[in-house]
Design an enzyme around this catalytic site. Structure first.
Site, PDB file in Angstrom:
ATOM      1  N   CYS A 123      -4.646   0.129   1.608  1.00 44.07           N
ATOM      2  CA  CYS A 123      -4.011   0.986   0.676  1.00 44.07           C
ATOM      3  C   CYS A 123      -4.375   0.787  -0.783  1.00 44.07           C
ATOM      4  O   CYS A 123      -4.693  -0.227  -1.245  1.00 44.07           O
ATOM      5  CB  CYS A 123      -2.599   0.608   0.777  1.00 44.07           C
ATOM      6  SG  CYS A 123      -1.425   2.090  -0.246  1.00 44.07           S
ATOM      7  N   ASP A 158      -2.686   0.587  -3.425  1.00 41.22           N
ATOM      8  CA  ASP A 158      -1.710   0.217  -4.121  1.00 41.22           C
ATOM      9  C   ASP A 158      -2.061  -1.016  -4.949  1.00 41.22           C
ATOM     10  O   ASP A 158      -3.076  -1.876  -4.281  1.00 41.22           O
ATOM     11  CB  ASP A 158      -0.721  -0.231  -3.257  1.00 41.22           C
ATOM     12  CG  ASP A 158       0.757  -0.935  -3.773  1.00 41.22           C
ATOM     13  OD1 ASP A 158       1.840  -0.005  -3.228  1.00 41.22           O
ATOM     14  OD2 ASP A 158       0.730  -1.578  -4.611  1.00 41.22           O
ATOM     15  N   ARG A 205      -1.055  -3.917  -5.534  1.00 39.42           N
ATOM     16  CA  ARG A 205      -0.655  -5.136  -5.024  1.00 39.42           C
ATOM     17  C   ARG A 205      -1.395  -5.633  -3.739  1.00 39.42           C
ATOM     18  O   ARG A 205      -1.253  -6.682  -3.196  1.00 39.42           O
ATOM     19  CB  ARG A 205       1.017  -5.136  -4.615  1.00 39.42           C
ATOM     20  CG  ARG A 205       1.924  -4.968  -5.800  1.00 39.42           C
ATOM     21  CD  ARG A 205       3.054  -4.361  -5.248  1.00 39.42           C
ATOM     22  NE  ARG A 205       3.249  -3.051  -4.532  1.00 39.42           N
ATOM     23  CZ  ARG A 205       4.446  -2.813  -4.103  1.00 39.42           C
ATOM     24  NH1 ARG A 205       5.446  -3.271  -4.279  1.00 39.42           N
ATOM     25  NH2 ARG A 205       4.020  -1.467  -3.503  1.00 39.42           N
ATOM     26  N   HIS A 236       0.821  -2.203   4.139  1.00 43.23           N
ATOM     27  CA  HIS A 236       1.772  -3.289   3.812  1.00 43.23           C
ATOM     28  C   HIS A 236       3.062  -2.595   3.771  1.00 43.23           C
ATOM     29  O   HIS A 236       3.279  -1.396   3.926  1.00 43.23           O
ATOM     30  CB  HIS A 236       1.535  -3.432   2.349  1.00 43.23           C
ATOM     31  CG  HIS A 236       1.493  -2.317   1.367  1.00 43.23           C
ATOM     32  ND1 HIS A 236       2.452  -2.118   0.646  1.00 43.23           N
ATOM     33  CD2 HIS A 236       0.802  -1.213   1.352  1.00 43.23           C
ATOM     34  CE1 HIS A 236       2.405  -0.927  -0.136  1.00 43.23           C
ATOM     35  NE2 HIS A 236       1.039  -0.333   0.071  1.00 43.23           N
ATOM     36  N   CYS A 267       5.323   0.537   1.420  1.00 39.78           N
ATOM     37  CA  CYS A 267       4.205   1.486   0.789  1.00 39.78           C
ATOM     38  C   CYS A 267       4.799   2.904   0.607  1.00 39.78           C
ATOM     39  O   CYS A 267       5.398   3.429   1.517  1.00 39.78           O
ATOM     40  CB  CYS A 267       3.353   1.550   2.352  1.00 39.78           C
ATOM     41  SG  CYS A 267       1.883   2.683   1.801  1.00 39.78           S
TER      42      CYS A 267
HETATM   43 CO    CO Z   1       0.745   1.567   0.018  1.00 39.77          CO
END
Ligand code: CO
Length: 202
Positions: free
Chosen positions: A43, A45, A47, A99, A102
């Site tokens: 992803c 993201d 993080r 994750h 999400c």
């Molecule tokens: Co995500």
């Protein structure tokens, strides 16, 4: 504390100096080429830098990231990354890593996202429909979204397995390649390996 823009450049200088101190040939080796064993599909993201969580170095993970770690057979970007990883770099493992928490997954479930993002994550709504009975039995919404995040990863691994780039390598039977589904639990920092239902090892 969020970084100011110029701090990124000074961080880089400091990191380079530290690396050179412990290993004088580090950047000479790094610049000579890559031979990663792993393709990481994750992803976007912020993080989710998997090299931090797995303690891997530059040169060890070949990476493709998009919103909600989708394996899209109409995405030329994704397909070219996969082709290059499999047929030129000869990676041994492909890891789809999602994750918990999400936003792409929860917004697809709630039907909130519109426009380009809504279009991109619409396959997750279909996964949610296909597993409606199982998901409805989970009362806690956060846990329900966690399970949908896992189902999303498993579905992407299944899609990956069917792509002809992968099928060709498996059919040639000369090289081994393993497909894996992972979930990163950001609240603990730990990676969970998901059971895939594929015969994916040769
Ligand atoms: Co995500």
């Amino acid at each position: 504390m969020p970084y100011l823009y110029h701090q990124l450049i000074s961080n880089n200088k400091n990191w380079v100096a530290q690396k050179k101190q412990t290993d004088t040939t580090y950047f000479k080796r790094l610049s000579s080429g890559q031979k990663p064993l792993f393709l990481y599909i994750g992803c976007s993201d912020s993080r989710m830098p998997l090299d931090t969580f797995t303690q891997t170095e530059p040169g060890e993970l070949f990476v493709h990231r998009n919103i909600a770690n989708q394996v899209s057979i109409t995405d030329l970007n994704f397909l070219s990354v996969l082709d290059y990883a499999v047929n030129y770099l000869h990676v041994k493992h492909i890891i789809v890593c999602g994750h918990y928490g999400c936003a792409g997954v929860s917004e697809a479930y709630q039907g909130q996202a519109t426009g380009l993002v809504g279009n991109w994550i619409s396959p997750i709504s279909e996964i949610a429909s296909a597993y409606k009975d199982e998901l409805d039995q989970i009362d806690d919404m956060q846990e329900r979204m966690n399970r949908l995040s896992e189902l999303n990863v498993l579905e992407q691994v299944r899609k990956l397995f069917k792509i002809n780039i992968i099928q060709q390598v498996l059919a040639e039977n000369q090289t081994s390649i393993e497909l894996h589904g992972w979930i990163l639990d950001l609240s603990s920092g730990l990676i969970k390996e998901l059971e895939t239902d594929l015969k994916h090892e040769f």
